[in-house]
Design a protein around this motif. Structure first.
Motif, PDB file in Angstrom:
ATOM      1  N   VAL A  65       7.589   6.091 -12.305  1.00  0.00           N
ATOM      2  CA  VAL A  65       7.246   5.029 -11.220  1.00  0.00           C
ATOM      3  C   VAL A  65       5.893   4.690 -11.241  1.00  0.00           C
ATOM      4  CG1 VAL A  65       7.718   4.168  -8.862  1.00  0.00           C
ATOM      5  CG2 VAL A  65       9.225   6.026  -9.631  1.00  0.00           C
ATOM      6  N   VAL A  66       5.744   3.211 -11.289  1.00  0.00           N
ATOM      7  CA  VAL A  66       4.356   2.684 -11.545  1.00  0.00           C
ATOM      8  C   VAL A  66       4.602   1.630 -10.186  1.00  0.00           C
ATOM      9  CG1 VAL A  66       3.095   0.734 -12.457  1.00  0.00           C
ATOM     10  CG2 VAL A  66       4.298   2.530 -13.749  1.00  0.00           C
ATOM     11  N   PHE A  67       3.420   2.128  -9.267  1.00  0.00           N
ATOM     12  CA  PHE A  67       3.278   1.337  -7.952  1.00  0.00           C
ATOM     13  C   PHE A  67       1.809   1.680  -7.414  1.00  0.00           C
ATOM     14  CE2 PHE A  67       3.916   5.860  -6.680  1.00  0.00           C
ATOM     15  CZ  PHE A  67       3.527   5.964  -5.558  1.00  0.00           C
ATOM     16  N   PHE A  68       1.658   1.104  -6.411  1.00  0.00           N
ATOM     17  CA  PHE A  68      -0.049   1.079  -5.959  1.00  0.00           C
ATOM     18  C   PHE A  68      -0.619   2.474  -5.773  1.00  0.00           C
ATOM     19  CE2 PHE A  68       2.122   1.786  -1.753  1.00  0.00           C
ATOM     20  CZ  PHE A  68       1.297   2.592  -1.019  1.00  0.00           C
ATOM     21  N   GLN A  69       0.004   3.572  -5.726  1.00  0.00           N
ATOM     22  CA  GLN A  69      -0.399   4.785  -5.810  1.00  0.00           C
ATOM     23  C   GLN A  69      -0.601   5.437  -7.246  1.00  0.00           C
ATOM     24  OE1 GLN A  69       1.286   6.824  -2.481  1.00  0.00           O
ATOM     25  NE2 GLN A  69      -0.617   6.307  -1.174  1.00  0.00           N
ATOM     26  N   HIS A  70       0.127   5.030  -8.110  1.00  0.00           N
ATOM     27  CA  HIS A  70       0.308   5.481  -9.340  1.00  0.00           C
ATOM     28  C   HIS A  70       0.366   4.248 -10.311  1.00  0.00           C
ATOM     29  CE1 HIS A  70       1.452   8.261 -12.597  1.00  0.00           C
ATOM     30  NE2 HIS A  70       2.469   7.388 -13.097  1.00  0.00           N
ATOM     31  N   LEU A  71      -0.828   3.748 -10.895  1.00  0.00           N
ATOM     32  CA  LEU A  71      -1.051   2.313 -11.419  1.00  0.00           C
ATOM     33  C   LEU A  71      -0.822   2.472 -12.856  1.00  0.00           C
ATOM     34  CD1 LEU A  71      -4.182   1.430  -9.593  1.00  0.00           C
ATOM     35  CD2 LEU A  71      -2.125   0.651  -9.147  1.00  0.00           C
ATOM     36  N   VAL A  72      -0.340   3.595 -13.566  1.00  0.00           N
ATOM     37  CA  VAL A  72      -0.075   3.521 -14.964  1.00  0.00           C
ATOM     38  C   VAL A  72       0.894   4.586 -15.104  1.00  0.00           C
ATOM     39  CG1 VAL A  72      -1.010   3.761 -17.459  1.00  0.00           C
ATOM     40  CG2 VAL A  72      -2.368   2.910 -15.485  1.00  0.00           C
ATOM     41  N   SER A  73       2.044   4.157 -15.846  1.00  0.00           N
ATOM     42  CA  SER A  73       2.945   5.217 -16.330  1.00  0.00           C
ATOM     43  C   SER A  73       2.343   6.303 -17.280  1.00  0.00           C
ATOM     44  CB  SER A  73       4.306   4.469 -17.128  1.00  0.00           C
ATOM     45  OG  SER A  73       3.697   3.939 -18.165  1.00  0.00           O
ATOM     46  N   ASP A  74       3.262   7.329 -16.955  1.00  0.00           N
ATOM     47  CA  ASP A  74       2.795   8.619 -17.673  1.00  0.00           C
ATOM     48  C   ASP A  74       2.385   8.362 -19.186  1.00  0.00           C
ATOM     49  OD1 ASP A  74       2.611   9.969 -15.388  1.00  0.00           O
ATOM     50  OD2 ASP A  74       4.718  10.962 -15.818  1.00  0.00           O
ATOM     51  N   ASP A  75       3.636   7.442 -19.999  1.00  0.00           N
ATOM     52  CA  ASP A  75       2.999   7.171 -21.272  1.00  0.00           C
ATOM     53  C   ASP A  75       2.148   5.996 -21.632  1.00  0.00           C
ATOM     54  OD1 ASP A  75       4.550   4.935 -21.155  1.00  0.00           O
ATOM     55  OD2 ASP A  75       6.486   6.128 -20.718  1.00  0.00           O
ATOM     56  N   GLY A  76       1.661   5.513 -20.411  1.00  0.00           N
ATOM     57  CA  GLY A  76       0.641   4.258 -20.647  1.00  0.00           C
ATOM     58  C   GLY A  76       1.466   2.824 -21.032  1.00  0.00           C
ATOM     59  N   SER A  77       2.794   2.703 -21.031  1.00  0.00           N
ATOM     60  CA  SER A  77       3.358   1.338 -21.275  1.00  0.00           C
ATOM     61  C   SER A  77       3.616   0.465 -20.210  1.00  0.00           C
ATOM     62  CB  SER A  77       4.615   1.790 -21.925  1.00  0.00           C
ATOM     63  OG  SER A  77       5.702   2.273 -21.028  1.00  0.00           O
ATOM     64  N   VAL A  78       3.451   0.811 -19.113  1.00  0.00           N
ATOM     65  CA  VAL A  78       3.596   0.033 -17.782  1.00  0.00           C
ATOM     66  C   VAL A  78       2.476   0.375 -16.975  1.00  0.00           C
ATOM     67  CG1 VAL A  78       5.155  -0.486 -15.942  1.00  0.00           C
ATOM     68  CG2 VAL A  78       6.135   0.346 -18.043  1.00  0.00           C
ATOM     69  N   ARG A  79       1.808  -0.780 -16.555  1.00  0.00           N
ATOM     70  CA  ARG A  79       0.742  -0.771 -15.659  1.00  0.00           C
ATOM     71  C   ARG A  79       0.445  -1.788 -14.444  1.00  0.00           C
ATOM     72  NH1 ARG A  79      -4.244  -3.423 -16.644  1.00  0.00           N
ATOM     73  NH2 ARG A  79      -3.371  -4.512 -18.701  1.00  0.00           N
ATOM     74  N   HIS A  80       0.172  -1.241 -13.287  1.00  0.00           N
ATOM     75  CA  HIS A  80       0.306  -2.150 -12.056  1.00  0.00           C
ATOM     76  C   HIS A  80      -1.322  -2.595 -12.170  1.00  0.00           C
ATOM     77  CE1 HIS A  80       0.389  -3.311  -8.078  1.00  0.00           C
ATOM     78  NE2 HIS A  80       1.645  -2.927  -7.966  1.00  0.00           N
ATOM     79  N   THR A  81      -1.240  -3.891 -11.963  1.00  0.00           N
ATOM     80  CA  THR A  81      -2.878  -4.402 -11.912  1.00  0.00           C
ATOM     81  C   THR A  81      -3.888  -4.112 -10.553  1.00  0.00           C
ATOM     82  OG1 THR A  81      -2.096  -6.739 -11.143  1.00  0.00           O
ATOM     83  CG2 THR A  81      -2.071  -6.518 -13.569  1.00  0.00           C
ATOM     84  N   GLY A  82      -2.958  -3.512  -9.570  1.00  0.00           N
ATOM     85  CA  GLY A  82      -3.671  -3.316  -8.379  1.00  0.00           C
ATOM     86  C   GLY A  82      -2.909  -3.883  -6.821  1.00  0.00           C
ATOM     87  N   ASP A  83      -3.294  -3.339  -5.915  1.00  0.00           N
ATOM     88  CA  ASP A  83      -2.626  -3.489  -4.693  1.00  0.00           C
ATOM     89  C   ASP A  83      -3.184  -4.690  -3.993  1.00  0.00           C
ATOM     90  OD1 ASP A  83      -0.853  -3.390  -2.632  1.00  0.00           O
ATOM     91  OD2 ASP A  83      -1.964  -1.445  -1.735  1.00  0.00           O
ATOM     92  N   ASN A  84      -2.435  -5.755  -3.412  1.00  0.00           N
ATOM     93  CA  ASN A  84      -2.814  -6.970  -2.808  1.00  0.00           C
ATOM     94  C   ASN A  84      -2.184  -6.617  -1.352  1.00  0.00           C
ATOM     95  OD1 ASN A  84      -2.627  -9.429  -1.281  1.00  0.00           O
ATOM     96  ND2 ASN A  84      -3.068 -10.400  -3.263  1.00  0.00           N
ATOM     97  N   LEU A  85      -3.089  -6.273  -0.164  1.00  0.00           N
ATOM     98  CA  LEU A  85      -2.630  -6.268   1.001  1.00  0.00           C
ATOM     99  C   LEU A  85      -2.392  -7.372   1.901  1.00  0.00           C
ATOM    100  CD1 LEU A  85      -5.322  -3.359   1.803  1.00  0.00           C
ATOM    101  CD2 LEU A  85      -3.181  -3.101   0.953  1.00  0.00           C
ATOM    102  N   THR A  86      -2.427  -8.756   1.381  1.00  0.00           N
ATOM    103  CA  THR A  86      -2.276  -9.685   2.337  1.00  0.00           C
ATOM    104  C   THR A  86      -1.525 -10.958   1.682  1.00  0.00           C
ATOM    105  OG1 THR A  86      -4.199 -10.800   1.358  1.00  0.00           O
ATOM    106  CG2 THR A  86      -4.505  -9.444   3.397  1.00  0.00           C
ATOM    107  N   GLY A  87      -1.298 -10.888   0.301  1.00  0.00           N
ATOM    108  CA  GLY A  87      -0.480 -11.944  -0.171  1.00  0.00           C
ATOM    109  C   GLY A  87      -1.383 -13.300  -0.252  1.00  0.00           C
ATOM    110  N   GLY A  88      -0.682 -14.367  -0.174  1.00  0.00           N
ATOM    111  CA  GLY A  88      -1.305 -15.638  -0.391  1.00  0.00           C
ATOM    112  C   GLY A  88      -1.080 -16.742  -1.375  1.00  0.00           C
ATOM    113  N   ALA A  89      -0.636 -16.162  -2.575  1.00  0.00           N
ATOM    114  CA  ALA A  89      -0.462 -16.893  -3.547  1.00  0.00           C
ATOM    115  C   ALA A  89       0.706 -17.988  -3.650  1.00  0.00           C
ATOM    116  CB  ALA A  89      -0.118 -16.389  -5.196  1.00  0.00           C
ATOM    117  N   GLY A  90       2.000 -17.234  -2.854  1.00  0.00           N
ATOM    118  CA  GLY A  90       3.021 -18.190  -2.831  1.00  0.00           C
ATOM    119  C   GLY A  90       3.610 -18.682  -3.841  1.00  0.00           C
ATOM    120  N   ALA A  91       3.787 -20.058  -3.913  1.00  0.00           N
ATOM    121  CA  ALA A  91       4.393 -20.745  -5.140  1.00  0.00           C
ATOM    122  C   ALA A  91       3.254 -20.819  -6.220  1.00  0.00           C
ATOM    123  CB  ALA A  91       4.695 -21.967  -4.702  1.00  0.00           C
TER     124      ALA A  91
END
Length: 194
Positions: A65-91
């Motif tokens: 699982v890749v999520f805010f507390q485990h940003l890269v999969s064990d094999d390195g193929s999947v990567r989370h760019t980081g946690d956003n606590l507020t949002g804001g981009a919307g559309a």
């Protein structure tokens, strides 16, 4: 050309020339819905902490699982760019993103399910302009977009999945409301979509 996906719709992840995509980004964007009433004037606009996760499956079993507390999969193929606590981009742009190097995903991984959950427990009735989109990471071209509509009392959503079909990757929009503050809470809701 981007496809506006509807719940249950499936698209191939091959390029127009028939070659396979090698790297994709699953982007998530959202805004807090405007608050109404007297208290809204006192407290101002709200912030909502939505979290994007990618759950990797092999033959129906969770393998990573890749999520805010485990940003890269064990094999390195999947990567989370980081946690956003507020949002804001919307559309607009992405508030959180998960990068998938499809060529590096281990052969036994046959599905990657993307989820979003409200870590702070706010419901989707308090969220607006939420979307999930798939982008060709090499060109920056948006391939597909799934827009969350209708708000609701749920705190999570099983957004979409990419899965192998005959050696090629496909994306399916799921759009299933769920309850939970973390990906672990969502596993029973994911199972029917595998």
């Amino acid at each position: 050309m981007s496809v506006n996906m509807t719940k249950g719709q499936q698209i191939s992840l091959n390029k127009a020339d028939g070659s396979a995509l090698t790297s994709v980004r699953m982007g998530l964007g959202w805004q807090a819905a405007p608050r109404k009433g007297f208290l809204a004037k006192l407290t101002g606009g709200g912030e909502i902490d939505l979290d994007a996760s990618a759950v990797l499956f092999a033959a129906g079993q969770t393998v990573d699982v890749v999520f805010f507390q485990h940003l890269v999969s064990d094999d390195g193929s999947v990567r989370h760019t980081g946690d956003n606590l507020t949002g804001g981009a919307g559309a607009g742009g992405d508030d959180e993103a998960i990068l998938v190097d499809l060529a590096r995903v281990p052969a036994q991984v046959d599905q990657i399910v993307f989820t979003v959950n409200s870590f702070t427990g706010q419901t989707f009735a308090e969220v607006q302009n939420a979307f999930c989109r798939l982008v060709d990471e090499n060109t920056g071209t948006e391939l597909a977009r799934y827009t969350l509509t209708g708000g609701g009392k749920h705190t999570a959503q099983i957004m979409a999945k990419v899965h192998r079909t005959g050696g090629n990757w496909q994306m399916k929009a799921i759009g299933e409301p769920a309850a939970g503050r973390t990906f672990k809470d969502l596993l029973p809701s994911i199972t029917p979509h595998l």
